[in-house]
Design a protein around this motif. Sequence first.
Motif, PDB file in Angstrom:
ATOM      1  N   GLY A 105      39.647  30.902  32.307  1.00 49.91           N
ATOM      2  CA  GLY A 105      39.793  32.098  31.420  1.00 49.91           C
ATOM      3  C   GLY A 105      38.788  32.185  30.310  1.00 49.91           C
ATOM      4  N   ILE A 106      37.943  31.569  30.202  1.00 51.44           N
ATOM      5  CA  ILE A 106      36.878  31.574  29.180  1.00 51.44           C
ATOM      6  C   ILE A 106      35.902  32.919  29.526  1.00 51.44           C
ATOM      7  CG2 ILE A 106      34.346  30.628  28.538  1.00 51.44           C
ATOM      8  CD1 ILE A 106      35.679  27.964  29.773  1.00 51.44           C
ATOM      9  N   ALA A 107      35.883  33.399  30.668  1.00 52.21           N
ATOM     10  CA  ALA A 107      35.046  34.761  30.891  1.00 52.21           C
ATOM     11  C   ALA A 107      35.797  35.815  31.627  1.00 52.21           C
ATOM     12  CB  ALA A 107      33.689  34.435  31.557  1.00 52.21           C
ATOM     13  N   ALA A 108      35.742  36.853  31.756  1.00 51.40           N
ATOM     14  CA  ALA A 108      36.423  37.892  32.350  1.00 51.40           C
ATOM     15  C   ALA A 108      35.630  39.130  32.707  1.00 51.40           C
ATOM     16  CB  ALA A 108      37.658  38.292  31.345  1.00 51.40           C
ATOM     17  N   THR A 109      35.885  39.715  33.848  1.00 49.82           N
ATOM     18  CA  THR A 109      35.307  40.940  34.199  1.00 49.82           C
ATOM     19  C   THR A 109      36.443  41.834  34.121  1.00 49.82           C
ATOM     20  OG1 THR A 109      33.772  39.753  35.978  1.00 49.82           O
ATOM     21  CG2 THR A 109      34.344  42.156  36.355  1.00 49.82           C
ATOM     22  N   LEU A 110      36.272  43.044  33.541  1.00 46.30           N
ATOM     23  CA  LEU A 110      37.115  44.068  33.260  1.00 46.30           C
ATOM     24  C   LEU A 110      36.782  45.298  33.766  1.00 46.30           C
ATOM     25  CD1 LEU A 110      37.896  43.145  29.349  1.00 46.30           C
ATOM     26  CD2 LEU A 110      38.997  42.445  31.567  1.00 46.30           C
ATOM     27  N   SER A 111      37.587  46.184  34.103  1.00 42.00           N
ATOM     28  CA  SER A 111      37.155  47.431  34.577  1.00 42.00           C
ATOM     29  C   SER A 111      38.444  48.598  34.416  1.00 42.00           C
ATOM     30  CB  SER A 111      37.238  47.179  36.355  1.00 42.00           C
ATOM     31  OG  SER A 111      37.215  48.401  36.854  1.00 42.00           O
ATOM     32  N   GLU A 112      37.712  49.933  34.392  1.00 38.09           N
ATOM     33  CA  GLU A 112      38.800  50.777  33.890  1.00 38.09           C
ATOM     34  C   GLU A 112      39.374  51.201  35.096  1.00 38.09           C
ATOM     35  OE1 GLU A 112      36.740  53.932  31.897  1.00 38.09           O
ATOM     36  OE2 GLU A 112      36.086  52.561  30.109  1.00 38.09           O
ATOM     37  N   GLU A 113      38.881  50.841  36.446  1.00 35.31           N
ATOM     38  CA  GLU A 113      39.475  51.164  37.593  1.00 35.31           C
ATOM     39  C   GLU A 113      40.291  49.878  38.211  1.00 35.31           C
ATOM     40  OE1 GLU A 113      36.863  52.842  41.029  1.00 35.31           O
ATOM     41  OE2 GLU A 113      35.349  53.576  39.449  1.00 35.31           O
ATOM     42  N   LYS A 114      41.461  50.231  38.795  1.00 37.06           N
ATOM     43  CA  LYS A 114      42.041  49.045  39.481  1.00 37.06           C
ATOM     44  C   LYS A 114      41.077  49.053  40.831  1.00 37.06           C
ATOM     45  CE  LYS A 114      46.063  47.647  41.882  1.00 37.06           C
ATOM     46  NZ  LYS A 114      47.420  48.001  42.489  1.00 37.06           N
ATOM     47  N   GLU A 116      40.441  47.146  44.179  1.00 37.59           N
ATOM     48  CA  GLU A 116      41.230  47.084  45.358  1.00 37.59           C
ATOM     49  C   GLU A 116      40.356  46.672  46.600  1.00 37.59           C
ATOM     50  OE1 GLU A 116      43.443  50.603  45.914  1.00 37.59           O
ATOM     51  OE2 GLU A 116      44.756  49.998  44.243  1.00 37.59           O
ATOM     52  N   SER A 117      39.146  46.370  46.581  1.00 40.62           N
ATOM     53  CA  SER A 117      38.347  46.042  47.595  1.00 40.62           C
ATOM     54  C   SER A 117      36.939  45.455  47.204  1.00 40.62           C
ATOM     55  CB  SER A 117      37.871  47.225  48.695  1.00 40.62           C
ATOM     56  OG  SER A 117      37.397  47.858  47.907  1.00 40.62           O
ATOM     57  N   ILE A 118      36.235  44.497  47.854  1.00 39.79           N
ATOM     58  CA  ILE A 118      35.063  44.148  47.627  1.00 39.79           C
ATOM     59  C   ILE A 118      34.222  44.966  47.475  1.00 39.79           C
ATOM     60  CG2 ILE A 118      34.500  43.251  50.019  1.00 39.79           C
ATOM     61  CD1 ILE A 118      33.751  41.318  46.855  1.00 39.79           C
ATOM     62  N   GLU A 119      34.090  45.987  48.514  1.00 40.07           N
ATOM     63  CA  GLU A 119      33.207  47.342  48.310  1.00 40.07           C
ATOM     64  C   GLU A 119      33.172  47.819  46.927  1.00 40.07           C
ATOM     65  OE1 GLU A 119      34.325  46.021  52.398  1.00 40.07           O
ATOM     66  OE2 GLU A 119      35.320  46.858  50.945  1.00 40.07           O
ATOM     67  N   GLN A 120      34.560  48.085  46.531  1.00 37.80           N
ATOM     68  CA  GLN A 120      34.704  48.811  45.165  1.00 37.80           C
ATOM     69  C   GLN A 120      34.164  48.008  44.234  1.00 37.80           C
ATOM     70  OE1 GLN A 120      38.713  49.454  44.064  1.00 37.80           O
ATOM     71  NE2 GLN A 120      38.077  50.835  42.347  1.00 37.80           N
TER      72      GLN A 120
END
Length: 138
Positions: A105-114, A116-120
């Motif tokens: 929980g020290i670092a996080a990757t956030l996205s405006e998109e949900k 749903e895949s490794i490609e995304q």
Amino acid sequence: VELSFHKNHYLLYGVTREFLKLREDIFDIDIDELYAHLKAHGITIIQAHSHRAEKCVPHPHHVDGFEINFNLRKANYNERTVKVAKEYNLPLTIGSDAHRPEDVGIAATLSEEKIESIEQYLRLVFERKLILSVGTEL
């Protein structure tokens, strides 16, 4: 998959069981051959925690990006990693190298998109649309 290879660590995206069976000599080849092999099979390679101490020297010509790292027990040298990524126009990811409960929980990757895949996820990495966070946005 995280691959430890010649003192460096690489995060590999797109690895399959079939790919893992292709080469028994994977640890005997050099970085040029490894990179060519990975790219020939559509695998994305991100160098994990580069610049860490005397090992994990960055290879900007042999990776698709770099991971900055926020492990509280180690010197991470993230400033150097960010500088090299900018110099070579490579994207960044983030991690905490969580090997102990206190690392989570020290670092996080956030996205405006949900996501749903490794490609995304990879598309967002290369479009630089992810928010890399460690208490504050980088």
